[in-house]
Scaffold this active site. Structure first.
Site, mmCIF file in Angstrom:
data_model
loop_
_atom_site.group_PDB
_atom_site.id
_atom_site.type_symbol
_atom_site.label_atom_id
_atom_site.label_comp_id
_atom_site.label_asym_id
_atom_site.label_seq_id
_atom_site.Cartn_x
_atom_site.Cartn_y
_atom_site.Cartn_z
ATOM 1 N N HIS A 289 41.908 52.636 35.572
ATOM 2 C CA HIS A 289 42.091 53.803 36.433
ATOM 3 C C HIS A 289 41.377 55.041 35.917
ATOM 4 C CE1 HIS A 289 44.040 57.473 37.913
ATOM 5 N NE2 HIS A 289 44.101 56.812 39.055
ATOM 6 N N GLU B 95 40.081 49.758 44.540
ATOM 7 C CA GLU B 95 39.555 51.121 44.670
ATOM 8 C C GLU B 95 38.334 51.289 43.787
ATOM 9 O OE1 GLU B 95 42.174 54.461 43.833
ATOM 10 O OE2 GLU B 95 40.463 55.827 43.961
ATOM 11 N N ASP C 108 42.015 49.585 40.273
ATOM 12 C CA ASP C 108 40.869 50.500 40.256
ATOM 13 C C ASP C 108 39.727 49.848 39.491
ATOM 14 O OD1 ASP C 108 42.367 53.058 41.224
ATOM 15 O OD2 ASP C 108 43.614 52.222 39.620
ATOM 16 N N HIS D 97 50.812 49.379 43.697
ATOM 17 C CA HIS D 97 49.889 50.367 43.127
ATOM 18 C C HIS D 97 49.602 50.113 41.652
ATOM 19 C CE1 HIS D 97 49.168 54.697 41.691
ATOM 20 N NE2 HIS D 97 48.144 54.420 42.480
ATOM 21 N N GLU E 292 46.982 46.653 44.259
ATOM 22 C CA GLU E 292 45.945 47.696 44.200
ATOM 23 C C GLU E 292 45.482 47.828 42.762
ATOM 24 O OE1 GLU E 292 44.433 52.049 44.065
ATOM 25 O OE2 GLU E 292 45.903 51.065 42.792
HETATM 26 O O1 G3P Z 1 45.832 53.644 46.323
HETATM 27 C C1 G3P Z 1 45.901 55.014 46.323
HETATM 28 C C2 G3P Z 1 45.881 55.597 44.979
HETATM 29 O O2 G3P Z 1 45.598 54.593 44.070
HETATM 30 C C3 G3P Z 1 44.942 56.727 44.801
HETATM 31 O O3 G3P Z 1 45.237 57.452 43.642
HETATM 32 O O4 G3P Z 1 44.905 58.093 41.314
HETATM 33 O O5 G3P Z 1 46.431 56.255 41.832
HETATM 34 O O6 G3P Z 1 44.017 55.922 42.068
HETATM 35 P P1 G3P Z 1 45.138 56.889 42.162
HETATM 36 CA CA CA Z 2 43.874 53.748 42.797
#
Ligand code: G3P
Ligand code: CA
Length: 255
Positions: A61, A121, A48, A19, A46
């Site tokens: 993020h 994401e 963003d 993450h 992962e």
């Molecule tokens: O991958 C799931 C998670 O990333 C969603 O929440 O706020 O960490 O982007 P966040």
């Molecule tokens: Ca995320």
């Protein structure tokens, strides 16, 4: 690729999605957190993606740069050149001074050079033109099955599906959609994965076999507690999005 199954075969390990990279060990969404994720043995990172004032997709993020850089203000109020000047590591620890907010292009270059796959994401609000730019970046890099796209916004996924039929898609959820809506959405968007929060999943674990029956994997976020890894494995989830990929890899190895 989209035909790859992300369903976990019985008796096999939980898939590890790191993450924001290995964000317990290094500043999130930076090259350092990628490197830490690779060292932890996570195959998937992962990150963003948001868009700058001048339309450049960057790995970030929050809506503002305040928390994770030495700058201030909404990312959408800054140009890519301004964002490139920011320090994205010092807030985490002095040893990470000089880490940068990367463009998506630079992030994909890094993956091609150093290895690893990307769960990307599409974060926050995006116009179609912004999603087009993100998809083009993935396509010009010829990532060939090494990028998976997720979003809380079905419309983002619909646009990606139109533009890039080859990309696997995951729908993020804070709360579960009611049955049979969840399955209908999954079929409509041709989802590879349905990605609920752990809290949401605990409200209705019966959704796991229902999604599996529709050929859709279940990847849960953001889970750092080994007791929950136990429970989720028993419940049949396919993978866990975690801030602690090294610990999850160790836990997997001890099964
Ligand atoms: O991958 C799931 C998670 O990333 C969603 O929440 O706020 O960490 O982007 P966040
Ligand atoms: Ca995320």
């Amino acid at each position: 690729s989209r035909t790859e199954s992300f369903l976990r075969a019985p008796g096999t390990q939980l898939r590890i999605w790191a993450h924001r990279g290995n964000s317990s060990a290094a500043p999130e969404n930076t090259a350092a957190s990628d490197e830490a994720a690779r060292r932890a043995g996570a195959e998937w990172i992962e990150n963003d993606v948001r868009t700058t004032k001048d339309g450049v997709p960057v790995v970030m993020h929050d809506e503002t740069v305040d928390r994770t850089t030495d700058g201030t203000g909404p990312i959408q109020s800054l140009t890519a050149a301004e964002v490139a000047e920011l320090d994205a590591g010092s807030w985490f620890a002095p040893a990470f001074a000089g880490q940068r907010v990367r463009t998506l292009g630079a992030q994909l270059d890094g993956l091609k050079t150093r290895g690893g796959n990307l769960l990307l994401e599409i974060k926050g609000e995006h116009a179609r033109s912004s999603v087009v730019r993100i998809v083009q970046e993935i396509q010009v890099h010829r990532m060939n099955g090494r990028v998976f796209v997720q979003s809380f916004e079905p419309q983002h996924l619909r646009w990606v599906r139109e533009l890039a039929p080859e990309l696997p898609l995951g729908l993020l959820r804070f709360a579960l959609d009611p049955d049979p809506v969840a399955i209908a959405i999954a079929k409509d968007l041709e989802l590879t994965s349905y990605n609920p929060s752990d809290a949401a999943l605990q409200t209705r674990p019966g959704i796991i076999p229902e999604l599996h029956a529709a050929g859709v994997a279940v990847n849960v976020w953001t889970v750092d507690d080994p007791n929950r890894w136990d429970a989720l494995e028993r419940a049949g989830v396919d993978g866990v999005i975690t801030n602690c990929p090294a610990e999850l890899a160790g836990w997997n190895a001890g099964r």
